[in-house]
Design a protein around this motif. Structure first.
Motif, short mmCIF file in Angstrom:
data_model
loop_
_atom_site.label_atom_id
_atom_site.label_comp_id
_atom_site.label_asym_id
_atom_site.label_seq_id
_atom_site.Cartn_x
_atom_site.Cartn_y
_atom_site.Cartn_z
N VAL B 24 0.84 -1.14 0.14
CA VAL B 24 -0.08 -0.08 0.06
C VAL B 24 0.94 1.27 -0.05
N VAL B 25 1.78 1.36 0.98
CA VAL B 25 2.63 2.28 0.98
C VAL B 25 3.44 2.75 -0.48
N PHE B 26 3.89 1.56 -1.11
CA PHE B 26 4.58 1.82 -2.34
C PHE B 26 3.55 2.31 -3.35
N LEU B 27 2.27 1.84 -3.34
CA LEU B 27 1.42 2.19 -4.34
C LEU B 27 1.03 3.45 -4.31
N THR B 28 0.76 3.90 -2.67
CA THR B 28 0.53 5.38 -2.68
C THR B 28 1.58 6.25 -3.07
N ILE B 29 2.80 6.07 -3.09
CA ILE B 29 3.92 6.68 -3.32
C ILE B 29 3.92 6.96 -4.97
N PHE B 30 3.74 5.68 -5.65
CA PHE B 30 3.66 5.67 -6.95
C PHE B 30 2.61 6.39 -7.54
N ILE B 31 1.42 6.35 -6.83
CA ILE B 31 0.32 7.00 -7.33
C ILE B 31 0.46 8.82 -7.21
N LEU B 32 1.13 8.87 -6.11
CA LEU B 32 1.54 10.32 -5.74
C LEU B 32 2.36 10.79 -6.85
N TRP B 33 3.31 10.03 -6.99
CA TRP B 33 4.37 10.42 -8.18
C TRP B 33 3.92 10.51 -9.32
#
Lengths: 1000, 282
Positions: B24-33
Motif C-alpha cells: 500500500v505504501v509503495f502504491l501510494t508513493i507511486f500514485i502520488l508520483w
C-alpha cells in the motif's frame, strides 16, 4: 499622461491595451520584455530604455501569469506609476477572476471604464497631495524613521534566523585558520638569528664558489639551446605515482593538523622535484626555439610533434557537461544551506517568504565570486519572478527558488545573438574583405595569448590570418607576437603559402593607423581574418581609452572582443562598463557607436569553482562569452555554446566541468603517452639555468616531453654545425636519469643550489603557494598575494640559510652543476635527509671576488643586448654598462640587479629587519630613499613601492598563474583530497552528534 | 500438532499484513508520483509544437488554432499551451483534439523550453517571417539545424511543416522557393562550419549528427529521409486584421469571436490545416 498601457499574459497575448491602435509601441514593449523581464536586467519593476524616450514600469502577476506594463515619456515625472499598477492589477484580477483561472483568454476584456476610473482616482489623489502645503515632516514620516525601522527589523531577523547563527561559528573557524598561519610564521622568525652567524661562517667558502660559478655562468651563456636537451626522461608511471603520493601528507595536514611544522622536512623533500614538471611546461613560450630556428640556416625547424597537434577543423569544442541532472556549483551548495531556513508559512508566496531564501542565495552567489551588485540585481529579479506564485502541493519553496535562480542564470548566460565566427568569415570572403577581430582588455589578462590561440584555431580551419601588432606601448609585445607567428607557421607549414603573418610597425606609433594599414594589407594579400592586438589598459586610463575608441571606430572591426580574467570579482563590472562607456562616449561622429560584441574569459582553469566572473560580465554587458581560455597551450581554447545543447552548459555546472577537464587530461596523459623508461639521455646535463634567471619572465621554457627524442636529434645536428661547439665550452657529464639505484648520499650532494638557480626558488615558492591554495581556497591568497609572496620568499631564504649548516662544505663546483631534475626526480622516491640546500653565494664582502663578478655580470648583460631576438624590456644602457656605487644604497661596488636574485647584502638587511621585530620588508624598500625610488622610476624601472602596487599586483598575479601541466594535475588532486577529507571530517562529526543524541 | 498450526497461523497473517501494508505504501508513493508527473506526460508524443525565431508569428498562429481568432501579441515570456479541435467529416471519428504548444522564440529561453517540450512532439510547425528572412537567415537556420539534428525526431520520423508566414504584407516578399533555397544555402554553410566539432569524449559519432546526405557538399531538404519536411506559405493574420480593432476597442464591447477563416482567401491557413489533418488523421 501615460503613453501606453498593456495587460498581457506571459505567453505574449495582449489581453487589453490602450491606445487600441498602438502599433508603434510594440517594439518598445518587446525590447523592455526582453531586457527587463526575461533577462532580469533593470531594477525591480522599472526599466529605462537607453534608446527610446520612455520610462517603462511593469508588474508581474505570478498567480495568473499576467504582466502589466505602462510607459510614459522620460521628461514627465509620474510618481504614481507603481501605485497605479497595483490598483489596476487588483481591479483587473477582481473583474476577470473566473476567466483567468480557467485560462479563457479568447474573449475580449472590456476594461476601459475601470481603467479610466482608476487613472482619474490616482491622478486626482496625486493632485490633492501636491496641493496640500508641505509641512515639515514629522519623524514618523521621515526616511530616517524608516531606516532605523529597517535596521531594527533586520537585527531582529538575524536573531531569529537559524541559519544566521552559523555565522559566528564560521568566523571562529577562519580565526583559527589565521592563527595557524601565524604559528607557521613564528618559527621562521626564530631561525633568523641563528642564520646570521652561519652566513658569516660561510662567507669564505662562498666567495670561492662564486667566482667559479660566474665563470661557469659565462660558459653556459654560450649554450642556451642546450637547456632543451637537458630534459631528463622520466617515466610516466613513475611520475604519476609520485603525484599520487605527493598530495597525501598535505591534505592530511590540512584536515587534521593545525601545526604543519613537524611535517615540513619530509613534505618539502617530496615537493622539491620541480623538474619533473618541466617536461610539460607551456608550449606557448617558444622564444628560444624560434631562435634556434633562425640559427639553423634561417629555415624554421619543422617540429614533428607539434605538427601532430594541428587542430581539428570546425568549431571549437564545447565544454561538455555529462548530465543535466547533476547539480553542483552555484546552486547546489546553496540548497543544503537553505534547507535549514524554515519559511513554509503560506501557500502563496510573498516577498517576505522569499526574503530569507533569496538572501542566502545572494550570499552564495557572492561567495562564488559574482560581483555583489550583480548578485543583488539577480536576486531581486528572482524574487519578483516568484512573488505571488502559488505553491503546488508537492512543491517546496527551496526547489522553486532554485529553479527560478537557475532559469535566470541560464537566461543571462544564453547569448542574445549567436556569434559564429566561421560563418561570418564566409560572408566576409564573399564580400572580398578580411574579417577583423579586435581584442581589448586591461593589462595582463591574456590578450595576446588568446589571440594566438584564436589564430591557431582559425588556421586550423584553413583560414589565412594576419595578426596586427597594435600594442605599440608595452615592450616586447611585438616580439611576443612574432614568436607566436613563427611557431604557428611551423605548425601549419604544409601549404606553400604562409598561413599566418604578423603586421607590425614597431613601437610608439598610432595604433589606429597600424590597424587600418593592416586591414588594407590583408585585403591586398587575400588574408581571411585580421586579428588586432591592442595594448592593455586600465579602464580608468582616459587617454588610452580614447585611443582604443578611435581604433575601433576608425577601423570598424567585425567583432570587438573584451578579454577578461575569470579571476576578477567586483572589478569585472567596472571593467566592462567602463570599456563599453568609453567606446560610446568617444564615438564622436558615429551615430551608431560600437560596443563590445563578445567576451573572452581567460584563465578559467585557475579559478576552481569561483566561476562568478562569467555571470558578472555577461550580465553587465548582455554579450555572450565567445571563447574560454583554459590553459597555456594553443588548443586550450573552448567555447561555451557552440554545440546545439548549449543551455545545458550553465554556470551551475561550470565547477563540474573544470574538474572533469582536469581529470580528462590526466587520463589522456596516462593513456596516450608511452612509457619512456628505456630512453637514455644522449646529452649531458650541464646546468645553464643561470642564463634563464636573468630573463624577465619567470616562465621556464621546455619542449613538451613528447618530442624529447626528436629535439635531441635536432640539437645534436645543430651543435655539430656550430663552429664553437658546446663540447669544448662545457664539460658534460653523462648519466642516466632512470638510474634507480642512485645512492642517496650522492644525490644529497648533487642537490646543492646556487644563486644561479634562483628562479627555481620561485618555482618552489609558487608550489607552496599552490598547496596553501589547495588548503585554504584561493580567495584570501590572491587578494593579498603581493605581500604574502615577499614574506614567503624572505622566510624561505632564512630557512635555507639554516639548512646550509648541514651541508657538506667541500662540495665540488662540478657537483653543483648537475641537473637538479635528475637528482630530485630520483630522490622523490627516497626517504632520506637529502633535503635541498641553498647557498647564499653572493653575500660576501671580499672585494676581489666582487670585481670578478662585476665583470662577468657586465659581460653577460652585453651579451644579452647583443642577442638579436632578445624579448622583453631591456636594461637602460647607462645602468648596465657602468653602475657606480652611488646608485647602490648599500655602498657595495656592484651593479644593481633587478632580476629575481637578491642583491648582495640584501638578505642580511632583511634579516636585520626581522631581528628587530619589524615585518619582512619588500624588495626595493631596503635602504632606498624615496627620491632614489623616483630616480629609478625615471630610468624606466617599475619599483615595487606603493605607487605601483597595482601594476605589481597584476604582474604577480600573472606570474602566479603559470601552472605547468603537472602542477595543475597536482592541484586537482590536492583539491580532491582536501575536499574528501573535509567531507569525512563532517561525516564523523555528524556521526558523533547522532551517537551522543541516541545515547541520551 | 494442533497447537503448532494455531501458532503458525497468526504469524502468517502477520507477515501478510506487513506485505500488504508495504504494498500500500509503495502504491501510494507511486500514485502520488504519477499524479505529479501527469500534466506533462499525458501529452507525450501527441502535441503540435510551434517553433521559430522571435517575432515570426507563432503566438498568433497559436491563437488562430486554439481560439479561432487573431489577437494582438508581443514577445512571449513563457510557453502557451492549449488545444484545438480538428473536424473531419469524412473520417469515422468526426473530430479530434490536438494539443498545441507555442514555444517562445526569444533566444534566451527557447532552447530551454524546446528541450522540455521536445519529447511531447508529434509534429512541428516551424514558422518563418518571410519579410525578414533575409536578415535573419543565420539565426533561423541555426534553429532549424538544431531541430533537424535532433536524434529523437529522426527516430520518430517526425513531420515538419515550414510555414512561411506574413505573405500578405507586401508583394515583393520571398516566395516559398526562394526561402527554401536560402535556407539550403545557409544549412550547407552551417554543416561545413560545425561538421567535425564533435568531442571525442562525448562518444557521439559524426554520422548521426550530420544532417542531409553524407559526403554531399550541398545540403538539400530532399536529402533528409527520416524527417518529412513540407514547405507552405500563408499568413496567420489573414483577413482578421479588422477584428483587432473590434477586440481592443471597448466602447463597442463586441465579442468578435466569430470564425472568419472561411472567408479567407488562398493566402491563409488552409494549407496548414490540410497538413495537420494529414498528419493526425492518417
Amino acid at each position: 499622461m501615460l503613453d501606453f498601457f498593456y495587460i498581457l499574459t506571459k505567453g505574449g497575448l495582449v489581453l487589453w491595451c490602450v491606445p487600441s491602435s498602438a502599433t508603434q509601441f510594440i517594439k518598445i514593449v518587446n525590447n523592455a520584455i526582453d531586457k527587463a523581464v526575461l533577462q532580469g536586467q533593470g531594477s525591480t519593476q522599472k526599466w529605462v530604455t537607453p534608446t527610446s524616450p520612455h520610462h517603462i514600469h511593469y508588474k508581474l502577476d505570478n498567480e495568473f501569469e499576467l504582466v502589466f506594463i505602462l510607459g510614459y515619456q522620460k521628461t514627465l515625472n509620474i510618481s504614481y506609476a507603481d501605485k497605479f499598477l497595483n490598483e489596476i492589477q487588483k481591479r483587473f484580477r477582481d473583474q476577470y477572476k473566473d476567466d483567468l483561472t480557467i485560462g479563457g483568454f479568447n474573449r475580449s476584456f472590456p476594461f476601459r471604464v475601470t481603467y479610466e476610473n482608476v487613472l482619474w482616482d490616482v491622478e486626482h489623489a496625486e493632485e490633492e497631495a501636491k496641493k496640500v502645503p508641505r509641512a515639515p515632516r514629522s519623524y514618523e514620516e521621515s526616511d530616517k524613521k524608516r531606516k532605523t525601522d529597517k535596521i531594527v527589523t533586520k537585527k531582529g531577523d538575524v536573531a531569529i534566523d537559524e541559519k544566521k547563527k552559523k555565522k559566528p561559528k564560521q568566523m571562529a573557524k577562519s580565526n583559527k585558520q589565521s592563527e595557524t598561519n601565524v604559528q607557521n610564521e613564528e618559527p621562521i622568525e626564530e631561525e633568523v638569528e641563528i642564520n646570521e652567524e652561519e652566513i658569516n661562517n660561510n662567507n669564505e667558502n662562498v666567495t670561492e664558489e662564486t667566482t667559479e660559478q660566474s665563470l661557469i655562468n659565462q660558459e653556459e651563456k654560450d649554450s642556451v639551446p642546450l637547456e632543451e636537451i637537458q630534459q631528463l626522461p622520466l617515466s610516466i608511471p613513475e611520475k604519476l605515482s609520485a603525484l599520487g603520493r605527493k598530495p597525501a601528507p598535505f591534505s592530511k595536514a590540512a584536515a587534521n593538523k593545525p601545526s604543519p611544522k613537524p611535517q615540513k622536512g619530509g613534505s618539502k623533500k617530496q615537493m622539491a622535484p620541480s623538474n619533473d614538471t618541466k617536461n610539460d611546461t607551456s608550449n606557448l613560450d617558444r622564444s628560444s626555439k624560434a631562435d634556434l630556428g633562425k640559427l639553423n640556416n634561417g629555415r624554421p625547424i619543422i617540429n614533428a610533434a607539434l605538427l601532430a597537434a594541428r587542430p581539428e577543423q570546425g568549431d571549437l569544442k564545447t565544454m561538455i557537461v555529462e548530465s543535466p541532472s547533476l547539480t553542483s556549483g552555484l546552486v547546489d551548495g546553496f540548497w543544503s544551506k537553505l534547507k535549514k531556513v524554515n519559511v513554509f508559512a503560506s501557500k502563496t508566496l510573498t516577498a517576505e517568504d522569499l526574503h530569507a531564501g533569496v538572501e542566502t542565495m545572494r550570499e552564495h552567489l557572492i561567495a562564488k565570486n559574482v560581483a555583489s551588485d550583480v548578485a543583488e540585481k539577480i536576486c531581486e529579479s528572482v524574487s519578483t519572478k516568484l512573488a505571488g506564485k502559488t505553491l503546488g502541493s508537492f512543491e517546496s519553496l527551496t526547489s522553486n527558488i532554485r529553479q527560478a535562480m537557475r532559469d535566470t542564470l541560464v537566461m543571462i548566460l544564453t547569448p542574445k545573438r549567436r556569434i559564429d565566427i566561421l560563418r561570418d568569415v564566409v560572408d566576409a570572403q564573399k564580400a572580398r574583405r578580411p574579417y577583423s577581430i579586435t581584442f581589448c582588455g586591461v593589462n595582463g589578462v591574456g590578450k595576446s595569448t588568446n589571440l594566438a590561440k584564436v589564430a591557431y584555431w582559425l588556421s586550423g580551419n584553413n583560414l589565412r590570418v594576419l595578426i596586427a601588432g597594435c600594442d605599440t606601448f608595452r615592450a616586447g609585445a611585438i616580439e611576443q607576437l612574432k614568436t607566436h607567428v613563427n611557431h604557428l607557421n611551423n605548425i601549419f607549414n604544409e601549404k606553400n603559402m604562409q598561413m599566418i603573418e604578423l603586421y607590425q610597425r614597431g613601437y610608439g606609433k598610432d595604433a589606429a593607423g597600424i590597424a587600418a594599414e593592416a586591414i588594407n594589407y590583408a585585403k591586398d594579400k587575400k588574408f581571411d581574418v585580421v586579428l588586432i592586438d591592442t595594448a592593455g589598459r586600465m579602464q580608468n586610463d582616459e587617454p588610452l581609452m580614447i585611443a582604443l575608441a578611435k581604433l575601433i571606430h576608425v577601423n570598424n572591426p567585425d567583432l570587438v572582443l573584451f578579454v577578461g580574467e575569470a579571476l576578477v570579482g567586483n572589478e569585472a563590472v567596472d571593467q566592462v562598463t567602463k570599456f563599453n562607456q568609453a567606446l560610446v562616449d568617444n564615438a564622436r561622429l558615429h551615430s551608431n557607436p560600437r560596443v563590445i560584441d563578445g567576451i573572452v574569459l581567460t584563465k578559467f582553469d585557475t579559478i576552481d569553482d569561483k566561476v562568478g566572473a562569467a555571470i558578472s560580465m555577461t550580465y553587465t554587458t548582455d554579450k555572450p562569452i565567445v571563447f574560454v581560455g583554459i590553459g597555456q597551450q594553443y588548443q586550450d581554447l573552448k567555447t561555451l555554446n557552440a554545440d546545439n545543447n548549449f543551455p545545458v552548459v550553465v554556470i551551475t555546472f561550470l565547477l563540474f566541468i573544470f574538474e572533469k577537464l582536469v581529470h580528462h587530461q590526466i587520463y589522456a596523459m596516462s593513456r596516450d603517452r608511452p612509457s619512456r623508461h628505456h630512453r637514455k639521455h644522449s646529452h649531458s646535463s650541464s646546468s645553464s639555468s643561470s642564463s634563464r634567471s636573468r630573463t624577465p619572465s619567470p616562465k621556464r621554457h621546455h619542449p613538451s616531453s613528447d618530442n624529447t627524442d626528436q629535439l635531441l636529434q635536432k640539437h645534436s645536428r645543430f651543435f655539430s654545425q656550430l663552429p664553437n661547439g658546446p663540447s669544448n665550452a662545457i664539460r658534460r657529464e653523462k648519466f642516466d636519469a632512470d638510474h634507480s639505484s642512485y645512492p642517496p648520499a650522492t644525490s644529497s650532494s648533487t642537490l646543492s643550489y646556487t644563486v644561479a638557480n634562483v628562479d627555481r626558488r620561485q618555482f618552489e615558492a609558487r608550489r607552496e603557494e599552490r598547496i596553501r591554495i589547495a588548503e585554504l581556497g584561493t580567495r584570501g591568497i590572491w587578494s593579498s598575494s603581493p605581500v604574502r609572496i615577499d614574506e614567503d620568499m624572505g622566510g624561505r631564504r632564512e630557512k635555507k640559510k639554516k639548512s646550509h649548516k648541514k651541508k657538506d662544505k667541500k662540495k665540488k663546483s662540478k657537483n653543483k652543476r648537475k641537473r637538479h631534475s635528475s637528482s630530485s626526480s630520483s630522490s622523490s622516491s627516497y626517504v632520506s635527509d637529502s633535503e635541498p640546500k641553498w647557498v647564499e653565494t653572493k653575500s660576501q664582502k671580499s672585494s676581489s671576488s666582487i670585481s670578478t663578478t662585476t665583470n662577468n655580470n657586465n659581460n653577460v648583460k652585453k651579451q644579452e643586448n647583443n642577442e638579436e631576438e632578445f624579448i622583453g624590456p631591456r636594461l637602460p644602457e647607462h645602468l648596465s654598462e657602468h653602475s657606480d656605487s652611488s646608485t647602490n644604497p648599500l655602498g657595495v661596488d656592484q651593479p644593481l640587479d633587478f632580476g629575481k636574485a637578491l642583491l648582495p647584502g640584501e638578505g642580511e638587511a632583511m634579516a636585520r629587519f626581522v631581528a628587530e621585530g619589524k615585518r619582512i620588508p619588500r624588495r626595493g624598500e631596503i635602504g632606498l630613499q624615496s627620491e632614489e625610488i623616483v630616480q629609478f622610476e625615471e630610468l624606466g624601472y617599475v619599483m615595487s613601492g606603493s605607487r605601483h602596487r597595482r601594476m605589481e599586483a597584476v604582474r604577480l598575479r600573472k606570474e602566479n598563474q603559470i601552472y605547468s601541466a603537472d602542477e595543475k594535475r597536482a592541484l586537482a588532486t590536492f583539491n580532491y583530497e582536501a575536499r574528501s577529507n573535509k567531507e569525512k571530517a563532517l561525516m564523523t562529526q555528524f556521526k558523533d552528534i547522532v551517537d551522543s543524541k541516541t545515547k541520551k | 500438532d494442533v497447537d503448532g498450526e494455531l501458532l503458525s497461523e497468526p504469524s502468517q497473517t502477520f507477515a501478510l499484513t506487513i506485505l500488504i501494508s508495504l504494498l500500500v505504501v509503495f502504491l501510494t508513493i507511486f500514485i502520488l508520483w504519477w499524479i505529479k508527473r501527469r500534466p506533462g506526460s499525458y501529452r507525450r508524443g501527441e502535441c503540435l509544437l510551434l517553433c521559430g525565431s522571435s517575432n515570426s508569428g507563432k503566438t498568433l498562429l497559436f491563437c488562430r488554432f486554439t481560439m479561432g481568432l487573431a489577437k494582438r501579441t508581443i514577445t512571449s515570456m513563457a510557453t502557451n499551451k492549449g488545444s484545438m479541435t480538428l473536424e473531419n467529416s469524412s473520417s469515422d471519428r468526426p473530430w479530434k483534439k490536438i494539443h498545441v504548444i507555442d514555444i517562445p522564440g526569444n533566444l534566451r529561453i527557447r532552447q530551454r523550453d524546446f528541450n522540455t517540450n521536445k519529447s511531447s512532439a508529434k509534429a512541428i510547425i516551424f514558422v518563418i517571417d518571410s519579410t525578414t528572412i533575409k536578415e535573419e537567415s543565420k539565426d533561423v537556420s541555426d534553429y532549424l539545424y538544431d531541430i533537424l539534428r535532433e536524434k529523437s525526431f529522426r527516430q520518430q520520423r517526425l513531420p515538419i511543416l515550414i510555414f512561411c508566414n506574413k505573405q500578405d504584407i507586401n508583394n515583393d516578399v520571398e516566395t516559398v522557393q526562394s526561402i527554401r533555397a536560402l535556407l539550403e544555402n545557409e544549412l550547407t554553410m552551417k554543416r561545413k562550419t560545425r561538421a567535425s566539432a564533435v568531442d571525442v569524449h562525448q562518444g557521439k559519432s559524426d554520422a548521426v549528427d550530420d544532417i542531409g546526405q553524407l559526403g554531399k557538399e550541398k545540403f538539400e531538404f530532399n536529402d533528409i529521409k527520416d524527417i518529412q519536411i513540407t514547405f507552405v506559405e500563408g499568413s496567420a493574420l489573414g483577413n482578421e486584421k479588422k477584428s483587432f480593432a473590434d477586440q481592443y476597442d471597448d466602447e463597442a464591447d463586441i465579442d468578435s469571436a466569430g470564425d472568419e477563416t472561411d472567408a479567407d482567401g488562398g493566402m491563409n491557413l488552409d494549407q496548414v490545416y490540410d497538413w495537420i489533418t494529414k498528419v493526425w488523421m492518417k
